[in-house]
Design an enzyme around this catalytic site. Sequence first.
Site, PDB file in Angstrom:
ATOM      1  N   HIS A  88       0.788  -1.181  -0.081  1.00 10.52           N
ATOM      2  CA  HIS A  88      -0.031  -0.094   0.089  1.00 10.52           C
ATOM      3  C   HIS A  88       1.016   1.240   0.036  1.00 10.52           C
ATOM      4  O   HIS A  88       0.682   2.129  -0.914  1.00 10.52           O
ATOM      5  CB  HIS A  88      -1.103   0.033   1.320  1.00 10.52           C
ATOM      6  CG  HIS A  88      -1.524   1.378   1.566  1.00 10.52           C
ATOM      7  ND1 HIS A  88      -2.866   1.855   0.762  1.00 10.52           N
ATOM      8  CD2 HIS A  88      -1.316   2.274   2.549  1.00 10.52           C
ATOM      9  CE1 HIS A  88      -2.727   2.971   1.242  1.00 10.52           C
ATOM     10  NE2 HIS A  88      -2.131   3.390   2.068  1.00 10.52           N
ATOM     11  N   ASP A 117       7.223  21.110 -26.596  1.00  9.07           N
ATOM     12  CA  ASP A 117       6.954  20.094 -26.159  1.00  9.07           C
ATOM     13  C   ASP A 117       7.982  20.145 -24.985  1.00  9.07           C
ATOM     14  O   ASP A 117       8.832  20.996 -24.548  1.00  9.07           O
ATOM     15  CB  ASP A 117       7.394  18.822 -27.156  1.00  9.07           C
ATOM     16  CG  ASP A 117       6.776  17.397 -26.706  1.00  9.07           C
ATOM     17  OD1 ASP A 117       7.181  16.958 -25.557  1.00  9.07           O
ATOM     18  OD2 ASP A 117       5.905  16.738 -27.369  1.00  9.07           O
ATOM     19  N   TRP A 153       7.049  -0.150   4.012  1.00  9.62           N
ATOM     20  CA  TRP A 153       7.698   0.690   2.688  1.00  9.62           C
ATOM     21  C   TRP A 153       9.255   1.279   3.089  1.00  9.62           C
ATOM     22  O   TRP A 153       9.722   1.538   2.211  1.00  9.62           O
ATOM     23  CB  TRP A 153       6.673   1.650   2.362  1.00  9.62           C
ATOM     24  CG  TRP A 153       6.687   2.972   3.040  1.00  9.62           C
ATOM     25  CD1 TRP A 153       6.203   3.344   4.216  1.00  9.62           C
ATOM     26  CD2 TRP A 153       7.557   4.095   2.581  1.00  9.62           C
ATOM     27  NE1 TRP A 153       6.776   4.696   4.320  1.00  9.62           N
ATOM     28  CE2 TRP A 153       7.494   5.236   3.491  1.00  9.62           C
ATOM     29  CE3 TRP A 153       8.377   4.384   1.516  1.00  9.62           C
ATOM     30  CZ2 TRP A 153       8.127   6.445   3.311  1.00  9.62           C
ATOM     31  CZ3 TRP A 153       9.038   5.812   1.371  1.00  9.62           C
ATOM     32  CH2 TRP A 153       8.866   6.699   2.252  1.00  9.62           C
ATOM     33  N   SER A 181      12.782   5.640 -13.940  1.00  8.96           N
ATOM     34  CA  SER A 181      11.815   6.167 -14.241  1.00  8.96           C
ATOM     35  C   SER A 181      11.743   7.603 -13.911  1.00  8.96           C
ATOM     36  O   SER A 181      11.559   8.850 -14.569  1.00  8.96           O
ATOM     37  CB  SER A 181      10.442   5.480 -13.874  1.00  8.96           C
ATOM     38  OG  SER A 181       9.425   6.342 -14.370  1.00  8.96           O
ATOM     39  N   SER A 182      11.848   7.660 -12.560  1.00  2.00           N
ATOM     40  CA  SER A 182      11.598   9.078 -11.890  1.00  2.00           C
ATOM     41  C   SER A 182      12.843   9.910 -12.233  1.00  2.00           C
ATOM     42  O   SER A 182      12.764  11.127 -12.489  1.00  2.00           O
ATOM     43  CB  SER A 182      11.752   9.014 -10.462  1.00  2.00           C
ATOM     44  OG  SER A 182      10.489   8.280  -9.978  1.00  2.00           O
ATOM     45  N   HIS A 265      13.432  11.616   3.422  1.00  2.00           N
ATOM     46  CA  HIS A 265      13.207  13.075   3.792  1.00  2.00           C
ATOM     47  C   HIS A 265      13.093  14.123   2.589  1.00  2.00           C
ATOM     48  O   HIS A 265      11.632  14.352   2.529  1.00  2.00           O
ATOM     49  CB  HIS A 265      13.658  13.633   5.056  1.00  2.00           C
ATOM     50  CG  HIS A 265      12.864  14.511   5.634  1.00  2.00           C
ATOM     51  ND1 HIS A 265      11.745  14.109   6.535  1.00  2.00           N
ATOM     52  CD2 HIS A 265      12.705  15.914   5.432  1.00  2.00           C
ATOM     53  CE1 HIS A 265      10.955  15.321   6.715  1.00  2.00           C
ATOM     54  NE2 HIS A 265      11.585  16.493   5.913  1.00  2.00           N
ATOM     55  N   GLU A 267      12.313  12.879  -0.145  1.00  6.20           N
ATOM     56  CA  GLU A 267      11.179  12.471  -0.874  1.00  6.20           C
ATOM     57  C   GLU A 267      10.071  12.806  -0.282  1.00  6.20           C
ATOM     58  O   GLU A 267       9.185  12.961  -1.069  1.00  6.20           O
ATOM     59  CB  GLU A 267      11.550  10.912  -0.678  1.00  6.20           C
ATOM     60  CG  GLU A 267      10.156  10.008  -1.057  1.00  6.20           C
ATOM     61  CD  GLU A 267       9.813  10.026  -2.411  1.00  6.20           C
ATOM     62  OE1 GLU A 267      10.775  10.200  -3.253  1.00  6.20           O
ATOM     63  OE2 GLU A 267       8.756   9.519  -3.012  1.00  6.20           O
ATOM     64  N   TYR A 269       9.306  15.674   0.502  1.00  5.53           N
ATOM     65  CA  TYR A 269       9.038  17.233  -0.032  1.00  5.53           C
ATOM     66  C   TYR A 269       8.824  17.000  -1.532  1.00  5.53           C
ATOM     67  O   TYR A 269       8.359  17.824  -2.225  1.00  5.53           O
ATOM     68  CB  TYR A 269      10.383  18.103   0.320  1.00  5.53           C
ATOM     69  CG  TYR A 269      10.118  18.521   1.630  1.00  5.53           C
ATOM     70  CD1 TYR A 269       9.149  19.133   2.355  1.00  5.53           C
ATOM     71  CD2 TYR A 269      11.297  17.976   2.557  1.00  5.53           C
ATOM     72  CE1 TYR A 269       9.293  19.242   3.527  1.00  5.53           C
ATOM     73  CE2 TYR A 269      11.238  18.087   3.809  1.00  5.53           C
ATOM     74  CZ  TYR A 269      10.100  18.988   4.287  1.00  5.53           C
ATOM     75  OH  TYR A 269      10.217  19.021   5.675  1.00  5.53           O
ATOM     76  N   SER A 280      -0.764  27.313  -5.453  1.00  2.68           N
ATOM     77  CA  SER A 280      -0.531  28.587  -5.817  1.00  2.68           C
ATOM     78  C   SER A 280      -0.985  29.044  -7.132  1.00  2.68           C
ATOM     79  O   SER A 280      -0.974  30.510  -7.239  1.00  2.68           O
ATOM     80  CB  SER A 280       1.116  28.634  -5.735  1.00  2.68           C
ATOM     81  OG  SER A 280       1.583  28.212  -4.510  1.00  2.68           O
ATOM     82  N   HIS A 314      15.335  13.103  11.972  1.00  2.00           N
ATOM     83  CA  HIS A 314      14.143  13.202  12.885  1.00  2.00           C
ATOM     84  C   HIS A 314      13.292  12.135  12.746  1.00  2.00           C
ATOM     85  O   HIS A 314      12.390  11.928  13.684  1.00  2.00           O
ATOM     86  CB  HIS A 314      13.553  14.435  12.793  1.00  2.00           C
ATOM     87  CG  HIS A 314      12.828  14.564  11.365  1.00  2.00           C
ATOM     88  ND1 HIS A 314      12.766  15.695  10.912  1.00  2.00           N
ATOM     89  CD2 HIS A 314      12.314  13.790  10.670  1.00  2.00           C
ATOM     90  CE1 HIS A 314      12.028  15.637   9.634  1.00  2.00           C
ATOM     91  NE2 HIS A 314      11.684  14.295   9.607  1.00  2.00           N
ATOM     92  N   HIS A 315      13.785  10.925  11.947  1.00  2.00           N
ATOM     93  CA  HIS A 315      12.738   9.865  11.727  1.00  2.00           C
ATOM     94  C   HIS A 315      13.268   8.832  12.700  1.00  2.00           C
ATOM     95  O   HIS A 315      12.944   7.531  12.613  1.00  2.00           O
ATOM     96  CB  HIS A 315      12.817   9.189  10.495  1.00  2.00           C
ATOM     97  CG  HIS A 315      12.212  10.174   9.215  1.00  2.00           C
ATOM     98  ND1 HIS A 315      10.741  10.023   9.065  1.00  2.00           N
ATOM     99  CD2 HIS A 315      12.595  11.240   8.498  1.00  2.00           C
ATOM    100  CE1 HIS A 315      10.523  11.232   8.014  1.00  2.00           C
ATOM    101  NE2 HIS A 315      11.552  11.803   7.895  1.00  2.00           N
ATOM    102  N   THR A 340       7.487  27.020   5.641  1.00  2.00           N
ATOM    103  CA  THR A 340       6.307  26.241   5.476  1.00  2.00           C
ATOM    104  C   THR A 340       5.023  27.452   5.905  1.00  2.00           C
ATOM    105  O   THR A 340       3.956  27.689   5.401  1.00  2.00           O
ATOM    106  CB  THR A 340       5.944  24.974   6.172  1.00  2.00           C
ATOM    107  OG1 THR A 340       7.335  24.281   5.991  1.00  2.00           O
ATOM    108  CG2 THR A 340       4.739  24.209   5.800  1.00  2.00           C
ATOM    109  N   LYS A 343       4.422  30.003   3.626  1.00  3.13           N
ATOM    110  CA  LYS A 343       3.532  29.711   2.361  1.00  3.13           C
ATOM    111  C   LYS A 343       2.180  29.797   2.726  1.00  3.13           C
ATOM    112  O   LYS A 343       1.331  30.224   2.023  1.00  3.13           O
ATOM    113  CB  LYS A 343       3.909  28.054   1.881  1.00  3.13           C
ATOM    114  CG  LYS A 343       5.173  28.150   1.250  1.00  3.13           C
ATOM    115  CD  LYS A 343       5.584  26.717   0.760  1.00  3.13           C
ATOM    116  CE  LYS A 343       6.403  26.922  -0.259  1.00  3.13           C
ATOM    117  NZ  LYS A 343       6.027  27.732  -1.678  1.00  3.13           N
ATOM    118  N   ARG A 462       1.768   1.497  15.255  1.00  2.00           N
ATOM    119  CA  ARG A 462       1.385   1.362  13.835  1.00  2.00           C
ATOM    120  C   ARG A 462       1.851  -0.011  13.235  1.00  2.00           C
ATOM    121  O   ARG A 462       2.577  -0.773  13.993  1.00  2.00           O
ATOM    122  CB  ARG A 462       2.001   2.541  12.868  1.00  2.00           C
ATOM    123  CG  ARG A 462       3.437   2.530  12.896  1.00  2.00           C
ATOM    124  CD  ARG A 462       4.134   3.884  12.131  1.00  2.00           C
ATOM    125  NE  ARG A 462       4.124   3.488  10.738  1.00  2.00           N
ATOM    126  CZ  ARG A 462       4.833   4.310   9.762  1.00  2.00           C
ATOM    127  NH1 ARG A 462       5.800   5.094  10.441  1.00  2.00           N
ATOM    128  NH2 ARG A 462       4.808   4.208   8.741  1.00  2.00           N
TER     129      ARG A 462
END
Lengths: 547, 381, 195
Positions: A88, A117, A153, A181-182, A265, A267, A269, A280, A314-315, A340, A343, A462
């Site tokens: 998931h 293009d 994950w 791909s990315s 991390h 990722e 963002y 925006s 921080h994770h 943040t 924004k 979790r």
Amino acid sequence: MTTDTLDNASTADSHHDSFGDNHDHKMTGIKRWLYTTNHKDIGTLYLWFAFIMFLTGGALAMVIRAELFQPGLQLVEPDFFNQLTTVHGLVMVFGAIMPAFTGFANWMLPMMLGAPDMALPRMNNWSFWILPFAFAILLGSFFMESGAPNFGWTFYAPLSTTYSNGSTAFFVFAVHIMGISSIMGAINIVVTIMNMRAPGMTYMKMPLFVWTFFITAYLLIAVMPVLAGVVTMLLTDTYFGTSFFDAAGGGDPVMFQHIFWFFGHPEVYIMILPAFGIVSTTIPAFSRKRLFGYSSMVYATSSIALLSFIVWAHHMFTTGMPLFGELFFMYCTMLIAVPTGVKVFNWVATMWRGSLTFETPMLFSIAFVILFTIGGFSGLMLAMTPVDFQYHDTYFVVAHFHYVLVTGSLFSIYAGAYFWLPKWTGHMYNDTLSKWHFWCSLISVNLLFFPMHFLGLAGMPRRIPDYALQFADFNKWVSIGGFAFGLSQLIFLAVVIKCIRGGEKAPAKPWDGAIGLEWTVASPAPYHTFSTPPSQQDIDNADQHGH
Amino acid sequence: MGKHKLTWLVLVSLFANSAWAETQLNLTKGVTAVSRDVYDLHMLVLYICTTIGVLVFGAMFWSIAFHRKSKGAKPADFHESTKVEVLWTAIPIVILIAMAVPATQTLIAMEDNENSDVTIQITGSQWKWHYKYFDQDIEYYSVLSTPRKQYQNQQETNVVKGKNYLLEVDKPLVIPVNKKVRFLITSDDVIHSWWVPAFAVKQDANPGFINEAWTRVEEPGVYRGQCAELCGKDHGFMPIVVEVKSAEDYDTWLNEQQQRIAAAASAEQASLSASMSKEELMQLGETTYTAHCSACHQPTGLGLPPAFPALKGSPVATTGSIKDHLDIVFNGKAGTGMQAYGKQLSLKEIAAVVTYERNAWGNDTGDLVQSADVKAVSGEE
Amino acid sequence: MSINKHKANINISTNTTSSTNINNNNKTVKKLLLVVVAMFGFGFALVPLYDVFCDITGLNGKTNDTAVAYTASSVDKTRTVKVQFITRNAKGIPWEFEPVINEINVHPGEMKLVSFYAKNNASHDIVGQAVPSVSPGLAANYFHKIECFCFTQQPLSAGKDIEMSLQFYVDLELPTDINTLTLSYTLYDITEKSS
């Protein structure tokens, strides 16, 4: 999603396609989609792929919520439950959110930049078409003897190496393909923005949407290779006897987490900065007012991106870091609240004394600002190291990142999709259905994720398939919210299909407050746009920066 | 919608401890000085966030209510203001500093592991906890004690679940009240995380490395927690129970443990010469199997291949030698989830469980294994 | 073929500067690919970098993995540090493995010799490897091993036992707020990897 438009020359007023006869070669049927190098076709492919993956990942979530509906193991075994949560997460992150944003980039960047293009059309074709294979491998592993990946994950070693169920090779191969791909997609975005801007479009005249994708693409180029590296180490640890993460051979399992989160991390963002770009665009359009603080938005986005490289640990506050490490990462993480916050304040200031209307894209945008901010608040709470010891790995964290990713990224995707559907299909979407989609989603998503805060605070870890009795009431509500949210997304599918098939004809610019070069071409957007660059007048009119 | 959620946030902070006592909504205050500091910090940040939320969303809803086109609002023309932008960059920084100061103080206190009175080595192991008292001979595994039939509800759904469903163990960790207890945390296999919310202690158990944490509990009682790091199949089934006892009760408990160890040693000795009947062995074997083996090899003996192989019809439990079978059970198997039970079970239990495995589910070998056979494999004189 | 044609069409249709554009594109792509390769390498470079970082900070309580010479200039008799020893067997190694003494008081700068007992209870030969870890992690930099059984692999034949020695001293510079130091050894079965 778009229909073929050979008559673009007659409908587009601001540019003239002098190469109308180029379309003769265009293939039909499946070949058109397999061989296409057209940015609009590829954007369409990405968007459909993302939506299919979203439904797939959602289906997995439905099974998870059904199992958690009441205490006890009713439907699945714990090991299969772990496979569900793992896949998931992977499908939603790499299959739904990221490709959806790449789809937006493909569709919109050339049109917003006044370019014909993407810069590298053939690579563009490749970067999309390897994706289905990656996910075929990942999802196919459900049907292998080993089962699907079951280590989360985040695939922490050694659960994913020495103690894995044998799915590690499939997993690593799939992630490699997604990564390639990315990276190709990101390179294409950077090259397009750097080299394909219409003459006269300076960097500070670019829409903020383009800026956020530009910065995101750089983040991708910087960290996807690190992900590729870490899964390679995982592979060699599992199958070729290396000991990167195995203490027995001099390695260190905690190092895995450092390298993973060095990717992970930024990722996060990667999945939210494009969302900032979309809202925006939409909020100023429906406020009929220029975006407040364009320059500070650009700087805030850049500083968030830079800060994202120095907050990864921080994770990992509970892994046993020395005190100064915990302090350093706590302070840096808290610092992210500043850009943040800027924004959010800017969006509110954009709405302030505007002339607001509440079309569906605006509704999703407003919901985005509020609910994303709630996710931001819980993020700030999680940043406080001492309290994180209590929150870490509980449902509080699950609530936090779903507020950011579902009511954040996903809602922005919906806002953008409704905003540009008329441009893509040439038809207005069914307003009533779209409102149903919004209100059903809004109510159910909060029923789904808000009580998770309470569950986490009350102590529910979790990734558990069964739980103690005091968590039963909230889990029931969460599951009901989950089913309702899942069903609500089918309304969106109906809206899109109806919109492609027909509906009220969309004018070139259906939103009176919208600015941007994409509104200077006809709806639906002709197959080739801006073969001749837009005029300086058009570029200046589309400038979000103001005068 | 947003308003509604805000109301919720406010409600939570107001009624966290009174009206909502039954279903816990908020973080626990816990029973240690650190856990109370953590709670206060949590509430501080929650209030600050709520206040900011009220202000920002308030402005937004004001705009939504009064600056709408349908009310004839004409858009203003401003789109930047250096003054305002500097202000709303600077104010958050000040607020953040105000939050960082108490957070730093609490963190420094949490990380001060010096001068402890009791040291306990905690080891996570798929899927149980092992406690070893430093300087004492006391060590034991602590395993989930909720009966399987309470949570395996695929077939039977009407089983009544106990009060501490999934949060109960056979042997809890016992610590003294008002003493600084230091935990040295590590793991046998994958990463686990030892978490007791009431102490505000959560520390990862990393294989090959030790981590430290400490607590000083102020009230005797029973406190429950769970493993907090995904550690495989039964991650949700390895709870933590800590019993905090007064100084006298703790000493009594220590004495009891010493006596139990001595009694167990003599029982082991006695079992060597005793010979058990097949019925006795099968009965004890089934109980032992259900408690220690069935999570992986399943009550049916079919296992969960490929990670957890079947025992039914397996060469190990049928045609293979008893000695090899005993060796795997006693010493475990490197590189797999199979752990060594030599230290966890008595000789008698191992003899019984091997007998059971060689005779259940149609593995009708007829083999009987006695304690003395196990002793022979153990390698100890 | 038709793809190429399509591509050509687009290039023609861009504008007159299309060839410069393609050159620019190629340049940018090359630069970006370089970044990609560099970042892939950086991922792997993080491994030694992490070790350096751990050495400097004592993150994770990693101690020196090769012998060091005794370099303390004196013994600080005014300070006493408690050093505790704990052991743990990783899954699947049927050895008895225990420190002979559980804890010892040392003065910084003072050299000490302690030993650990190991016995292979299995019916086959096993190669063991003890992995050390020090807590608090910051103390790891101040804990110097002059000789340690953990520097090498330990083969033990079936049923054999051994006393293994550890010679160490605690650095004079040990921060004053650290008074207790715990050294843990986790024992792994590396028979397969070592053969």
